[in-house]
Design an enzyme around this catalytic site. Sequence first.
Site, PDB file in Angstrom:
ATOM      1  CD  GLU A 180      -5.038   5.290   3.326  1.00 23.28           C
ATOM      2  OE1 GLU A 180      -5.464   4.259   2.754  1.00 23.28           O
ATOM      3  OE2 GLU A 180      -4.167   6.038   2.830  1.00 23.28           O
ATOM      4  CD  GLU A 208      -2.428   2.465  -3.832  1.00 18.59           C
ATOM      5  OE1 GLU A 208      -2.952   3.595  -3.847  1.00 18.59           O
ATOM      6  OE2 GLU A 208      -2.828   1.547  -3.094  1.00 18.59           O
ATOM      7  CG  HIS A 209      -0.276   6.051  -0.570  1.00 15.68           C
ATOM      8  ND1 HIS A 209      -0.780   7.123   0.128  1.00 15.68           N
ATOM      9  CD2 HIS A 209      -1.258   5.110  -0.546  1.00 15.68           C
ATOM     10  CE1 HIS A 209      -1.992   6.844   0.567  1.00 15.68           C
ATOM     11  NE2 HIS A 209      -2.302   5.616   0.174  1.00 15.68           N
ATOM     12  CG  HIS A 212      -1.695   1.195   1.478  1.00 13.01           C
ATOM     13  ND1 HIS A 212      -1.343   2.118   2.441  1.00 13.01           N
ATOM     14  CD2 HIS A 212      -2.817   1.678   0.878  1.00 13.01           C
ATOM     15  CE1 HIS A 212      -2.223   3.106   2.441  1.00 13.01           C
ATOM     16  NE2 HIS A 212      -3.119   2.866   1.510  1.00 13.01           N
TER      17      HIS A 212
END
Length: 423
Positions: free
Chosen positions: A143, A70-71, A67
């Site tokens: 997040e 991906e950011h 994740h």
Amino acid sequence: MQIIENSKIKEKMYIEKLENGLTVMIIPKKGAQKKYIIWGVNFGSVDNKFIIGDSEEVTHIPDGIAHYLEHKMFEQRTGINSLDTLSSLGVDANAYTTNNYTAYLYECTDNFYPALDEFMDYVQNPYYTAENVEKERGIIEQEIAMYDDEPDWALYMNTLKLMYHNNPIRIDIAGTKESISKITEKTLYTIYNNFYTPENMSIAVCGDFEPEEILSEIKNRMIIKNNNQKITRVYSEEPEEIKDKKKEVQMQISMPMFMLGYKVPMVNENMVKKDLAIEILGNIIIGSSSKLYKRLYEEGLILSEFSFDFEFARNYSHVIIQGSSKNPEKVIEEIKNEMEFFINQGISDEEFERQKKKVYGNLVKNYNDVSTIGNMAMSNYFKGINMFLYFEEFETLSKEYLEEILKNIFTEDKKVISIVKGI
């Protein structure tokens, strides 16, 4: 180029494996106004241990790194974020990370090829520095905190933790504040160089394309070369038994929520057929037209429909049922009783045929939208499934098979209960 065709829905998929190992799937939709492309990487949150090449050493990576990476893919050496560039072209771009793969995508009506330039450039040219990796850490921490306060997510994660002992699916996709604190630019490059390789990736495009033309455009923009370095994923042994039976937490919600999880043993069988059978069973037992749903609704025990999903991949398999009720324990008991009724009494021919037609209709509807088609193609590709198989296997479904699935999967010893109530 290989062509797979389904005559029932009059759809074709053109598949080409490039010399560097990248698989390209093209699903033409003549007359479609929108165009969609998705680039998937066979690397998700569950891939936290692996062996590189012929080494015997197991590489452990921090939870949440798929994740995190991906950011970071959108940031470029120029200082310009690729998402901003794509947005300026009028395309709707995004990315997401699942347990099993990471995906980069965009959808548009115009400027598809100018967007393709930027799209294929940023995915093939990562730029990680100590400074920009550190800058992202605070964003992802926020997040994580946001999801920690989300009742739906807590309900789901508690269900997974109840079902699984060691499987990394029980770990949040974003990781924890502690785990992401260990991520550096070096660990991101390790992942990128070993997993973001052509033979470990696939592209799916859907829209009004000529297959040879779009394939040529993709080839012309390819930079990444084959890594030739074998990667062996390492997964912990997972017992068939569930870990715990029940968990209840309190959060800021107005109506209690519940989730039932049924851990499905990982066996070598036809998962497409099983997926279809479970969806039909969901409609029969607790669907919006079922007797149970109507009765619970009339009694005021539920205000909205249940969700009923079968989730499976290479190293996990389970059924999830979710709903909301002022009395979740009562509804859970009613669902149990209804399942026992169908197990003991069987399913009527009429109900089987009615719900079978409904599920078939939903399958066909999926092929009306280019983004839905592209996402299905990608998700199924990483499961080793040709998405047209769903129509072929549909013909083999029988009432007897559904009754067998019902008896084997929906058992009390494989069931877990997660509940979230208000404070």
